[in-house]
Design a protein around this motif. Structure first.
Motif, PDB file in Angstrom:
ATOM      1  N   SER A   1       5.809  10.316  -0.398  1.00 19.08           N
ATOM      2  CA  SER A   1       6.362  10.741   0.901  1.00 19.08           C
ATOM      3  C   SER A   1       5.943   9.778   2.017  1.00 19.08           C
ATOM      4  O   SER A   1       6.187   8.586   1.910  1.00 19.08           O
ATOM      5  CB  SER A   1       5.992  12.190   1.221  1.00 19.08           C
ATOM      6  N   CYS A   2       5.298  10.248   3.080  1.00 17.13           N
ATOM      7  CA  CYS A   2       4.940   9.398   4.240  1.00 17.13           C
ATOM      8  C   CYS A   2       6.143   8.594   4.715  1.00 17.13           C
ATOM      9  O   CYS A   2       6.053   7.391   4.976  1.00 17.13           O
ATOM     10  CB  CYS A   2       3.780   8.455   3.903  1.00 17.13           C
ATOM     11  N   PHE A   3       7.303   9.278   4.800  1.00 17.73           N
ATOM     12  CA  PHE A   3       8.541   8.562   5.114  1.00 17.73           C
ATOM     13  C   PHE A   3       8.491   7.886   6.480  1.00 17.73           C
ATOM     14  O   PHE A   3       8.992   6.777   6.654  1.00 17.73           O
ATOM     15  CB  PHE A   3       9.736   9.530   5.049  1.00 17.73           C
TER      16      PHE A   3
ATOM     17  N   LEU B   1       0.830  -1.215   0.000  1.00 19.09           N
ATOM     18  CA  LEU B   1       0.000   0.000   0.000  1.00 19.09           C
ATOM     19  C   LEU B   1       0.860   1.259   0.000  1.00 19.09           C
ATOM     20  O   LEU B   1       0.516   2.258  -0.650  1.00 19.09           O
ATOM     21  CB  LEU B   1      -0.924   0.002   1.230  1.00 19.09           C
ATOM     22  N   LEU B   2       1.978   1.209   0.723  1.00 17.31           N
ATOM     23  CA  LEU B   2       2.835   2.394   0.832  1.00 17.31           C
ATOM     24  C   LEU B   2       3.515   2.751  -0.487  1.00 17.31           C
ATOM     25  O   LEU B   2       3.911   3.901  -0.691  1.00 17.31           O
ATOM     26  CB  LEU B   2       3.894   2.179   1.923  1.00 17.31           C
TER      27      LEU B   2
ATOM     28  N   GLY C   1      15.254  13.333  11.256  1.00 19.15           N
ATOM     29  CA  GLY C   1      14.467  12.101  11.368  1.00 19.15           C
ATOM     30  C   GLY C   1      15.038  10.973  10.527  1.00 19.15           C
ATOM     31  O   GLY C   1      15.121   9.824  10.961  1.00 19.15           O
ATOM     32  N   GLY C   2      15.461  11.309   9.312  1.00 21.51           N
ATOM     33  CA  GLY C   2      16.057  10.296   8.436  1.00 21.51           C
ATOM     34  C   GLY C   2      17.337   9.725   9.005  1.00 21.51           C
ATOM     35  O   GLY C   2      17.606   8.522   8.899  1.00 21.51           O
TER      36      GLY C   2
ATOM     37  N   ALA D   1       7.367   0.683   8.934  1.00 18.69           N
ATOM     38  CA  ALA D   1       7.025  -0.598   8.312  1.00 18.69           C
ATOM     39  C   ALA D   1       8.282  -1.427   8.062  1.00 18.69           C
ATOM     40  O   ALA D   1       8.317  -2.639   8.330  1.00 18.69           O
ATOM     41  CB  ALA D   1       6.271  -0.365   7.000  1.00 18.69           C
ATOM     42  N   TYR D   2       9.344  -0.779   7.538  1.00 18.48           N
ATOM     43  CA  TYR D   2      10.607  -1.484   7.297  1.00 18.48           C
ATOM     44  C   TYR D   2      11.179  -2.038   8.603  1.00 18.48           C
ATOM     45  O   TYR D   2      11.635  -3.184   8.668  1.00 18.48           O
ATOM     46  CB  TYR D   2      11.639  -0.534   6.666  1.00 18.48           C
TER      47      TYR D   2
END
Length: 721
Positions: free
Chosen positions: A80-82, A74-75, A124-125, A88-89
């Motif tokens: 985006s929606c990082f 779905l993602l 954040g990343g 999820a990962y």
């Protein structure tokens, strides 16, 4: 439809606060199973929450994995929606970790790292990059790729440095040291890793250190492992004391938190009454606010508590905040071991450090404390009387292995303490416990088989069965790949052969000592060297090569005294040197040496060594014509000999004696085909949650019992010290 989703989420929140997890998942799965489609982002958030709950509260790893794999699909359609993609990962990586699918885990983590690089997500990343690198390092360790693991951890360290986060730098510095300690291919690399940890720890502000108890325990324990490997016992003291003090402070803090929590719960109960007068309610509300603030100050958390999307870093056993010693901030949330296991390790370190010094009273308390903690944790994992490794859920294997290995180390130290104190029956009982655990969990505890054989050798030697002792020591050497363990067992076997006393046995002893003696400088530390020098000096003395024996033994004694501080070995060195001085007619030195040895042997309650010393003192007094001392000493020697004979008689009459000294290995139950199928299917363990389509079903494990070693022993042997 968004309003419907909001309503179901709210209802799920309500049930979760009440602890009704089954109802929570029913509410959330209603969204996923709806005939009318919700927005993809709504479904993704719901599935991520379901997966988190499943991992926290059940053994349904495969069902959680299915939700996460659907979320990934779905993602792909959502730009985006990082944050959601990262989560999820991360969760999917942990699912693959739990089912032992390491190639899939590495693949998903590399995808996550690619996303953190391409997203330009700033701070954040970088944090998520740290998360993925820490998990990747663990996956690589399981495969035995030490260098790859260190590279991943160094990438994490660089990320933490770029965002100026010293606590996170410390997490990676300690993890790098851990890998170096496991590999130990270059002493200078290990030393540099130790120094780096010291440097980073000093860079953390003092007021922030108090909120990093996990890092404190991890760092101090790694330093202890390093110093014990070097046999630098003098510098171990400060680290053991620091750990012990930190544990006591934390236990006191947890008691205070529990008291505040209990008081707050009672207050909330009072506030829930409908008939409460306005003034009383107002007063109680003020008190409630004060208690919540106190609790917040003590824990460093909000009154509601920390909310994590991520489950526990290792395994899926649910633990409250107070039961965790986190190593890093969210989203890493890494914990090396559960707090109870770390506390047991602290007790174990006190025992390992205190036993050679003869601090048996404190050792006894710590062994009892540690074993009680472990037994409680094993019971939580469903390991009670009669449970075998084939009965375990796959997801519980790793954590069970941690506690079982710790339990075996406590029992090993108990055997050693009791044999030193000539308490042979107590040593038997502890050794039989080790045997029983090994028979029930033979693959998880495979690494303990050689230790059990070695301890059987020590027991047999202690009760005078030298031929049997030599047999078990040699078997122990065959069962291990550790060069150090092999060398030690060969030396022990040689000493047993020397004690037999005939020419053939002396020749066998020399054949065992020679190869070890030639490679002494290849070992880290001096443990092997001191024991080899003792055995070789003992053999030379028996062969009447007295001067050469004296040189070897004096060298070994100096090293033992300076580095190891092992009082029993020092006492035995002194006894032989006293005997040599007596044989060389140096009665003045013999008297001084033997008296020192007797003092140490008495401190250790080591009756055989006491008798050995007393027999030498009797001979000395006879040689110098001190008839009064000779008679008095002989009487004391006879008294001790009678005491030893009684203890030996008790040991020999025990039902376990023949079994322990018998020249056969313990027979381990081999899994039959039916057992292997049961191991694959998992035991019929019911989770008390009424959700037929998810939590309530037993998840098939994808591995057979024959793969326990690959997934768990291998992991423990490489990743866990």
């Amino acid at each position: 439809m968004e309003a419907v989703a909001e309503g179901l989420w709210g209802l799920a929140d309500y049930h979760e606060k009440k602890g009704e997890i089954g109802k929570v998942i029913k509410c959330l799965e209603a969204i996923c199973q709806s005939l009318v489609s919700f927005l993809p982002i709504v479904e993704v958030k719901t599935r991520l929450r379901i997966a988190t709950l499943l991992l926290r509260h059940s053994h349904n790893v495969n069902h959680a994995k299915a939700h996460l794999e659907r979320s990934q699909l779905l993602l792909k359609s959502i730009p985006s929606c990082f944050e959601l993609k990262y989560r999820a990962y991360s969760l999917l990586s942990q699912c693959y970790h739990l089912v032992g699918a390491i190639p899939s885990q590495k693949q998903i983590l590399n995808k996550g790292l690619e996303l953190t690089t391409s997203s330009g997500d700033g701070f954040g990343g970088k944090l998520w990059s740290c998360n993925f690198n820490s998990q990747l390092a663990n996956a690589l360790i399981i495969e035995g790729d030490y260098q790859g693991s260190i590279s991943a951890l160094q990438c994490g360290y660089i990320c933490a440095t770029e965002i100026h986060y010293p606590e996170l730098q410390m997490f990676f510095a300690t993890s790098i040291l851990h890998v170096h300690l496991m590999q130990w291919d270059d002493a200078s690399s290990v030393e540099r890793a130790v120094n780096k940890c010291d440097e980073v720890w000093e860079s953390i502000e003092p007021d922030k250190k108090q909120y990093c108890p996990g890092l404190l325990f991890y760092n101090e324990l790694l330093h202890i492992f390093y110093l014990l490997r070097l046999c630098d016992y003098k510098n171990v003291t400060q680290h053991v004391d620091k750990l012990d003090d930190a544990m006591k402070v934390d236990l006191q803090k947890m008691r205070h938190i529990q008291e505040l929590t209990n008081e707050l719960n009672a207050l909330n109960q009072s506030l829930s009454r409908s008939d409460l007068h306005y003034r009383d309610r107002s007063a109680l509300s003020e008190k409630q606010a004060r208690l919540e603030e106190q609790l917040s100050n003590v824990t460093g958390l909000s009154a509601v508590g920390k909310e994590y999307l991520e489950p526990a870093y290792f395994g899926n056993v649910r633990r409250d905040w107070g039961d965790k010693l986190e190593l890093a901030p969210h989203p890493i949330d890494g914990e090396w071991l559960p707090k109870s296991a770390v506390y047991a390790l602290v007790d174990l370190m006190v025992v390992i450090f205190g036993r050679p010094k003869g601090l048996f009273k404190e050792c006894g308390k710590r062994i009892q404390s540690g074993m009680q903690t472990i037994q409680e944790e094993l019971a939580k994992l469903g390991i009670t009387d009669g449970v075998r490794e084939v009965d375990l859920q796959h997801s519980a294997i790793w954590m069970a292995g941690v506690y079982l290995m710790l339990l075996m180390q406590f029992l090993e130290n108990k055997v050693s303490v009791e044999l030193t104190r000539s308490e042979f029956v107590e040593a038997q009982e502890a050794l039989v416990q080790m045997r029983n655990w090994f028979i029930r969990f033979p693959t998880i505890l495979q690494a303990c088989e050689s230790i059990i054989e070695m301890l059987r050798g020590h027991y047999a030697h202690s009760v005078g069965c030298y031929s049997e002792a030599a047999f078990h020591f040699i078997e122990a050497a065959k069962l291990t790949q550790s060069k150090s363990m092999q060398a030690m067992c060969q030396v022990y076997a040689a000493v047993s052969y020397i004690c037999i006393g005939d020419a053939e046995s002396s020749s066998q002893a020399l054949d065992l000592i020679g190869p070890v003696y030639r490679i002494l400088d290849s070992f880290v530390g001096v443990r092997e060297k001191t024991n080899a020098l003792f055995a070789y000096g003992f053999l030379l003395m028996r062969q009447q090569n007295l001067q050469e024996a004296r040189v070897r033994l004096a060298t070994g004694l100096q090293i033992t005294h300076t580095h190891l501080g092992n009082l029993q070995l020092v006492s035995q060195y002194l006894t032989i040197l006293g005997n040599l001085a007596l044989a060389l007619h140096d009665t003045g030195q013999a008297r001084e040496i033997l008296r020192s040895s007797l003092t140490l042997a008495k401190k250790l309650y080591d009756i055989p060594t006491q008798i050995w010393v007393l027999s030498n003192l009797t001979a000395l007094y006879q040689q110098v014509g001190e008839k009064g001392n000779e008679m008095e000493n002989f009487e004391y020697q006879k008294k001790k000999a009678d005491e030893l004979q009684k203890r030996l008689a008790d040991a020999h009459s025990s039902i376990y004696h023949i079994e322990l000294i018998d020249k056969v290995k313990f027979e381990v139950h081999q899994l039959h085909e039916l057992d292997i199928k049961r191991a694959m299917a998992g035991p019929s363990m019911r989770v008390n949650l009424d959700i037929p389509e998810s939590v309530g079903l037993v998840t098939p494990s994808p591995t057979t019992s024959s793969r326990f070693m690959d997934l768990d022993i291998g992991r423990r042997g490489k990743k866990k010290i």
